[in-house]
Design a protein around this motif. Structure first.
Motif, PDB file in Angstrom:
ATOM      1  N   ILE A 118       9.493  -0.429  -7.614  1.00 28.63           N
ATOM      2  CA  ILE A 118       8.160  -0.480  -7.577  1.00 28.63           C
ATOM      3  C   ILE A 118       6.856  -0.596  -8.141  1.00 28.63           C
ATOM      4  O   ILE A 118       7.208   0.706  -9.292  1.00 28.63           O
ATOM      5  CB  ILE A 118       8.248   1.066  -6.482  1.00 28.63           C
ATOM      6  CG1 ILE A 118       9.334   1.055  -5.116  1.00 28.63           C
ATOM      7  CG2 ILE A 118       6.906   1.433  -5.917  1.00 28.63           C
ATOM      8  CD1 ILE A 118       8.812   0.283  -4.219  1.00 28.63           C
ATOM      9  N   ALA A 123       3.036  -0.453  -4.735  1.00 30.89           N
ATOM     10  CA  ALA A 123       2.356   1.181  -4.969  1.00 30.89           C
ATOM     11  C   ALA A 123       1.216   1.211  -3.932  1.00 30.89           C
ATOM     12  O   ALA A 123       0.932   1.794  -2.951  1.00 30.89           O
ATOM     13  CB  ALA A 123       2.679   2.284  -5.854  1.00 30.89           C
ATOM     14  N   PHE A 126       0.877  -1.102  -0.384  1.00 34.93           N
ATOM     15  CA  PHE A 126       1.240   0.511   0.307  1.00 34.93           C
ATOM     16  C   PHE A 126       0.596   1.157   0.800  1.00 34.93           C
ATOM     17  O   PHE A 126       0.481   2.237   1.721  1.00 34.93           O
ATOM     18  CB  PHE A 126       3.021  -0.027   0.539  1.00 34.93           C
ATOM     19  CG  PHE A 126       3.777  -1.158   0.981  1.00 34.93           C
ATOM     20  CD1 PHE A 126       3.959  -1.303   2.342  1.00 34.93           C
ATOM     21  CD2 PHE A 126       4.497  -1.987  -0.484  1.00 34.93           C
ATOM     22  CE1 PHE A 126       4.562  -2.259   2.480  1.00 34.93           C
ATOM     23  CE2 PHE A 126       5.007  -2.837   0.227  1.00 34.93           C
ATOM     24  CZ  PHE A 126       5.122  -3.074   1.679  1.00 34.93           C
ATOM     25  N   ARG A 127      -0.209   1.937  -0.131  1.00 38.99           N
ATOM     26  CA  ARG A 127      -0.827   3.105   0.028  1.00 38.99           C
ATOM     27  C   ARG A 127      -2.183   2.677   1.053  1.00 38.99           C
ATOM     28  O   ARG A 127      -2.632   3.396   1.431  1.00 38.99           O
ATOM     29  CB  ARG A 127      -1.430   3.248  -1.037  1.00 38.99           C
ATOM     30  CG  ARG A 127      -1.654   5.069  -1.578  1.00 38.99           C
ATOM     31  CD  ARG A 127      -2.004   5.354  -2.956  1.00 38.99           C
ATOM     32  NE  ARG A 127      -0.769   5.674  -3.950  1.00 38.99           N
ATOM     33  CZ  ARG A 127      -0.672   4.578  -5.065  1.00 38.99           C
ATOM     34  NH1 ARG A 127      -1.198   4.306  -4.970  1.00 38.99           N
ATOM     35  NH2 ARG A 127       0.905   5.549  -5.352  1.00 38.99           N
ATOM     36  N   VAL A 155       4.199   7.600  -0.321  1.00 32.56           N
ATOM     37  CA  VAL A 155       4.330   6.560  -1.199  1.00 32.56           C
ATOM     38  C   VAL A 155       3.845   7.330  -2.819  1.00 32.56           C
ATOM     39  O   VAL A 155       5.098   6.973  -2.932  1.00 32.56           O
ATOM     40  CB  VAL A 155       2.842   4.882  -1.439  1.00 32.56           C
ATOM     41  CG1 VAL A 155       3.279   4.556  -2.785  1.00 32.56           C
ATOM     42  CG2 VAL A 155       2.667   4.074   0.068  1.00 32.56           C
ATOM     43  N   ASP A 156       3.994   8.131  -2.774  1.00 27.84           N
ATOM     44  CA  ASP A 156       4.306   8.610  -4.453  1.00 27.84           C
ATOM     45  C   ASP A 156       4.736   9.834  -4.605  1.00 27.84           C
ATOM     46  O   ASP A 156       5.402   9.861  -5.842  1.00 27.84           O
ATOM     47  CB  ASP A 156       2.995   9.965  -4.288  1.00 27.84           C
ATOM     48  CG  ASP A 156       1.075   8.988  -4.553  1.00 27.84           C
ATOM     49  OD1 ASP A 156       1.216   7.957  -4.472  1.00 27.84           O
ATOM     50  OD2 ASP A 156       0.783   9.809  -3.662  1.00 27.84           O
ATOM     51  N   TRP A 158       7.854   7.351  -3.500  1.00 27.52           N
ATOM     52  CA  TRP A 158       8.680   6.978  -3.844  1.00 27.52           C
ATOM     53  C   TRP A 158       8.684   6.225  -5.595  1.00 27.52           C
ATOM     54  O   TRP A 158       8.416   6.373  -6.395  1.00 27.52           O
ATOM     55  CB  TRP A 158       7.772   5.231  -3.674  1.00 27.52           C
ATOM     56  CG  TRP A 158       7.548   4.944  -2.154  1.00 27.52           C
ATOM     57  CD1 TRP A 158       8.115   5.561  -1.400  1.00 27.52           C
ATOM     58  CD2 TRP A 158       7.136   4.026  -1.225  1.00 27.52           C
ATOM     59  NE1 TRP A 158       7.812   5.417  -0.211  1.00 27.52           N
ATOM     60  CE2 TRP A 158       6.572   3.742  -0.408  1.00 27.52           C
ATOM     61  CE3 TRP A 158       6.687   2.644  -1.663  1.00 27.52           C
ATOM     62  CZ2 TRP A 158       6.399   2.972   1.157  1.00 27.52           C
ATOM     63  CZ3 TRP A 158       5.980   1.512  -0.953  1.00 27.52           C
ATOM     64  CH2 TRP A 158       5.511   1.680   0.039  1.00 27.52           C
TER      65      TRP A 158
END
Length: 330
Positions: A118, A123, A126-127, A155-156, A158
């Protein structure tokens, strides 16, 4: 590879993974890569639309992003390096604006073929697409697809290296020590796969088949398991974490290469080339004039041709397109 693994994969993807929606699917993978079968048949069996692109679009990620937006692609299968490049181009083109204009319609993105990492670009991409689900698939050519993991909505949360998840239907995963005994939770071992997803073996290579496909002591009599050569461990939540290779095997453009095997090819070709060079030198010593010059030219040509043969066929069996030698895309 028989038909049964593909049937099991498509059936699981529709009913077990919840990917049965008829979505516009991009056919990105080269036909020599097993993921292409997953792209094509999972789409056709769910009533989805397959969208084809040409080779130039496949290797130019700015054009690929344009194709994804103009053709309103909803499902996308990409290896990690291609996903990274697409996300970087998407951020440059303003993902939020493309989404709000209705041009970026991604609903599902599946990555496989390489270990997922990632990065900040992935990130951030996808955020800005909260409606898009992200899946990490793991498998080898010998068992097509073995495990899967669905990334959480946040997402945070991941991790840098996401897990490879749990086995799919009718597939079993074992993390074993060198005595083929199960490793405890949290202890690193070698990953073995068993179940209906296994291939029959390697064509006309019985020794390699016997080395890689071994008897499974945890299943019914006659069952087999495949030695992946990957290091893994079971996490406390029941998912597998991939930790790299147990050997020096490399993957270049989805083609597996062993440095040790390549070195053996180099040495064998070097031996035969040296013998030919001795013969040419002997002929040069008993000749003179233009014939000797011809022999020298022939010797130089022999060295060039033999080196090209090693690089093209015997060493890696890979041809590197100039624009993608560092990217790893077919």
């Amino acid at each position: 590879m028989p038909h049964k693994p593909l049937m099991n994969l498509v059936h699981w993807q529709h009913l077990g993974a919840g990917l049965a929606q008829p979505l516009r699917t991009l056919q990105f993978a080269a036909l020599g890569f097993d993921v292409s079968f997953q792209e094509i048949f999972s789409a056709l069996c769910s009533g989805s639309t397959i969208v084809l692109i040409d080779h130039e679009t496949r290797i130019d990620f700015a054009r690929l992003l344009q194709a994804v937006t103009s053709m309103r692609i909803e499902r996308l299968f990409l290896p990690y390096v291609a996903l990274q490049a697409l996300c970087e181009n998407g951020l440059s083109a303003d993902v939020t604006r493309l989404r709000d204009e209705g041009r970026l319609a991604l609903r599902e993105v599946i990555t496989a073929g390489e270990q997922l990492r990632i990065s900040p670009a992935i990130a951030d991409f996808f955020r800005q697409l909260p409606q898009c689900r992200f899946y990490n698939h793991y498998g080898t050519t010998e068992n097509h697809m073995a495990t899967w993991h669905m990334m959480p909505q946040d997402v945070d949360a991941w991790p840098l290296l996401p897990p490879i998840g749990r086995p799919i239907w009718n597939n079993q995963a074992y993390v074993l020590d060198r005595h083929l005994q199960p490793a405890p939770i949290g202890v690193v071992g070698e990953l073995y796969m068993s179940g209906v997803m296994l291939a029959r073996g390697y064509l006309r290579r019985p020794e390699l088949t016997a080395q890689s496909f071994v008897a499974c002591p945890f299943g019914p009599a006659g069952s087999r398991m495949y030695r992946t050569g990957d290091l893994a461990l079971w996490r406390t939540d029941g998912e597998l974490e991939h930790l790299g290779r147990a050997d020096q095997q490399l993957k270049i453009r989805a083609t597996v290469s062993s440095p040790g095997r390549s070195r053996r090819h180099w040495l064998r070709m070097r031996m035969w080339r040296r013998r030919a060079w001795w013969c040419i030198q002997a002929s040069m010593r008993v000749t003179c004039g233009w014939w000797a010059m011809s022999c020298r030219l022939l010797a130089k040509m022999w060295r060039l041709v033999s080196c090209a043969a090693i690089l093209r066929n015997d060493c890696l069996n890979i041809w590197f397109p100039p624009r993608l030698s560092s990217c790893g895309i077919s």
